[in-house]
Design a protein around this motif. Structure first.
Motif, PDB file in Angstrom:
ATOM      1  N   GLY A  49     -66.543  -8.847  14.843  1.00 55.06           N
ATOM      2  CA  GLY A  49     -67.020  -7.459  14.820  1.00 55.06           C
ATOM      3  C   GLY A  49     -66.166  -6.556  13.939  1.00 55.06           C
ATOM      4  O   GLY A  49     -65.182  -6.996  13.314  1.00 55.06           O
ATOM      5  N   ASN A  50     -66.514  -5.290  13.933  1.00 49.31           N
ATOM      6  CA  ASN A  50     -65.784  -4.303  13.137  1.00 49.31           C
ATOM      7  C   ASN A  50     -64.376  -4.071  13.690  1.00 49.31           C
ATOM      8  O   ASN A  50     -64.137  -4.204  14.885  1.00 49.31           O
ATOM      9  N   ASN A  51     -63.475  -3.727  12.800  1.00 44.36           N
ATOM     10  CA  ASN A  51     -62.124  -3.269  13.175  1.00 44.36           C
ATOM     11  C   ASN A  51     -61.309  -4.319  13.921  1.00 44.36           C
ATOM     12  O   ASN A  51     -60.446  -3.983  14.732  1.00 44.36           O
ATOM     13  N   VAL A  52     -61.571  -5.565  13.649  1.00 47.31           N
ATOM     14  CA  VAL A  52     -60.789  -6.649  14.258  1.00 47.31           C
ATOM     15  C   VAL A  52     -59.557  -6.928  13.393  1.00 47.31           C
ATOM     16  O   VAL A  52     -59.616  -6.822  12.171  1.00 47.31           O
ATOM     17  N   ILE A  53     -58.437  -7.277  14.073  1.00 39.48           N
ATOM     18  CA  ILE A  53     -57.213  -7.677  13.368  1.00 39.48           C
ATOM     19  C   ILE A  53     -56.900  -9.122  13.752  1.00 39.48           C
ATOM     20  O   ILE A  53     -56.822  -9.445  14.936  1.00 39.48           O
ATOM     21  N   ILE A  54     -56.716  -9.976  12.748  1.00 41.27           N
ATOM     22  CA  ILE A  54     -56.466 -11.407  12.979  1.00 41.27           C
ATOM     23  C   ILE A  54     -55.111 -11.759  12.381  1.00 41.27           C
ATOM     24  O   ILE A  54     -54.884 -11.567  11.187  1.00 41.27           O
ATOM     25  N   GLY A  55     -54.196 -12.289  13.231  1.00 40.52           N
ATOM     26  CA  GLY A  55     -52.850 -12.622  12.785  1.00 40.52           C
ATOM     27  C   GLY A  55     -52.810 -13.828  11.862  1.00 40.52           C
ATOM     28  O   GLY A  55     -53.805 -14.541  11.669  1.00 40.52           O
ATOM     29  N   ASP A  56     -51.626 -14.090  11.322  1.00 38.82           N
ATOM     30  CA  ASP A  56     -51.409 -15.203  10.399  1.00 38.82           C
ATOM     31  C   ASP A  56     -51.487 -16.547  11.114  1.00 38.82           C
ATOM     32  O   ASP A  56     -51.219 -16.652  12.311  1.00 38.82           O
TER      33      ASP A  56
END
Lengths: 236, 236, 236
Positions: A49-56
């Motif tokens: 979805g929108n505005n998701v943050i996915i780490g390394d």
């Protein structure tokens, strides 16, 4: 963007910030204003979805695997991994396909979540926490760092599970040809750090399990249990 | 295949499915029909049998390291990591050199296994499980998610260890100038989730350790212990 | 060296051994004779001393994140991650910004350390161990594999914490609008494997906590406690 790693059936919203060496497979759908870390793998069909943050160094949409000695066969036809708006996912995590993460959920570093799990809005899955298959977690639940949530559990809204808690769903420990059942933790209950819950146990609404307690019987609503085996705390 | 990452002394069987950005070092030998994930590192000399599946972001054949405050020095001349046929290895795992994984073993995501470990056929090492150096695990053993298997342990065939169990091998907790000894778990024994085993404890054949038990003394064959400290369960 | 991944404000000492696919961000400073593994991410401003070894698939200098349901807001202005000389860091680890790792520290694979942590000289942080924010660890401390060190703890010099220990800092389990306080472990104390420490508990100098103990009250200097709840061990 390392173009050769992005499958041409993947779709992207506006303002996607892409890390270095990201692999995105067939039919992945990514919303607006998503941030993707470095060395991330997004497997086929995953929906973000929108505005998701996915780490390394994170894997989204892994398919389950097994060996011949496993208690249950691998599910073949799973729906894609679905990640709601404003979800934050840490580094070095592994999320499986067939799972639904609702909006505003936070998933810490080194966590892993199996297939057919549902996680409700604004819940927290701590670092190194593990959620097994087929478990449903409500809204605004906190599962702290290092806790182990077994398969076939039901965790209702506003539950708090402290760090390093352990649950199980197999009372015959591998012998069995019977239905597994994980614990059920009712609304607003609290479980102290490093507590142990046995298979099928029900923790009542707003009940409290003390740190280090070993819960072998159901805990009634609003009651407090401590010790090994856990007993009702009686105020004298 | 990113060719510059594959050392030219590495050998490959037929039908190897290679992920993106795989690094393969000197003298690695890979069998037929092996599947290698993305961002995988296979260190020098590692031997991989036919039909093995290797997850993403995984390291095979890591050499041990240490600092000046460690209980034991690092071994210098270890044999290569050897992985048998039909082994399945998860994502984000770390397997050390000098270890032997026999055929049909399953290793979950985020697990790590040190040097000089032997794992018997068709055993399962759960996600986030940790196996320390110098430990031998038999055939068809299940070590569930998040369990900690210390160094110098012996786990016989068909043992079942539930999730989040903890073992230790150092009864003087870092003081000692003596031989460490991990627990010995005999054939077919079962250990419940989040149980604690003290150094050198022997769990007898087909014995059962209850969930959350703290085992401070040997458990005879076929007996059940529960509690803290663990005591024989007597049926009245 | 994959040059496009190295920011041109980064500085390097002599004899830096660089892995494949290393990403180094703005203003990173790396000393002499540093070894960097493959698929490593070094975030902006991180400072790395001489003779440091960094494992594969590791992240140094991660910034904290949060969701709306977190107990405390994210700190905005943190100093860089600082890593002293002769530090050894494992594979698949995540170290946050704002933390200081003093010389000779060893950090195992799959460990993670949050912001505003200080780790003293020659201490050991085991594999899969987790250290939360704002905690201070002394010199030559051993925190064994899989232990969970909560936020706001103080661990003095020469403390030994066995594997799989669990600590907590929140006695109202998420209800609270009060100051959290983690345990304080005084100089030379020893904590057995899978022990549970409650919020704010003080473990006295050279005290010993038995394996599996659940510590609900302060432990005086030089005393031994065992059981659930932990009680003073009296020799009869």
């Amino acid at each position: 963007m390392g173009e050769e790693m992005i499958h041409d059936t993947a779709s992207f919203g506006s303002d996607v910030k892409m890390g270095k060496y990201v692999k995105i497979e067939e039919n992945v759908r990514i919303g607006n204003n998503v941030t993707i870390g470095d060395f991330v793998i997004i497997k086929q069909g995953t929906e973000i979805g929108n505005n998701v943050i996915i780490g390394d160094l994170t894997i989204l949409g892994k398919a389950p695997a097994a060996n011949s000695n496993m208690a249950r066969p691998v599910e073949k036809s799973l729906s894609p991994l679905s990640i709601g708006e404003h979800v934050v996912i840490g580094c070095n995590t592994v999320l499986y396909t067939g799972t639904i993460i609702h909006k505003g959920v936070f998933i810490g570093d080194l966590a892993s979540i199996r297939e057919k799990v549902i996680i409700g809005e604004e819940s927290i899955i701590g670092r190194n926490a593990i959620v097994e298959m087929n478990t449903t977690i409500g809204k605004q639940v906190t599962i702290q760092t290092g806790s182990y949530i077994t398969a076939d559990m039901l965790i209702e809204d506003h539950v708090f599970i402290g760090p390093c808690c352990s649950t199980s769903n197999d009372k015959y420990m591998g012998e069995g040809n019977y239905r597994h059942q994980g614990p059920i933790i009712k609304q607003g209950a609290k479980v102290g750090n490093n507590a142990t819950l046995l298979p099928g146990i029900i923790i009542g609404k707003h009940a409290v399990v003390g740190a280090g307690a070993v819960v072998t019987k159901n805990v009634p609503d609003n009651q407090v249990v401590v010790g090994n085996p856990a007993k009702l705390l009686t105020i004298i």
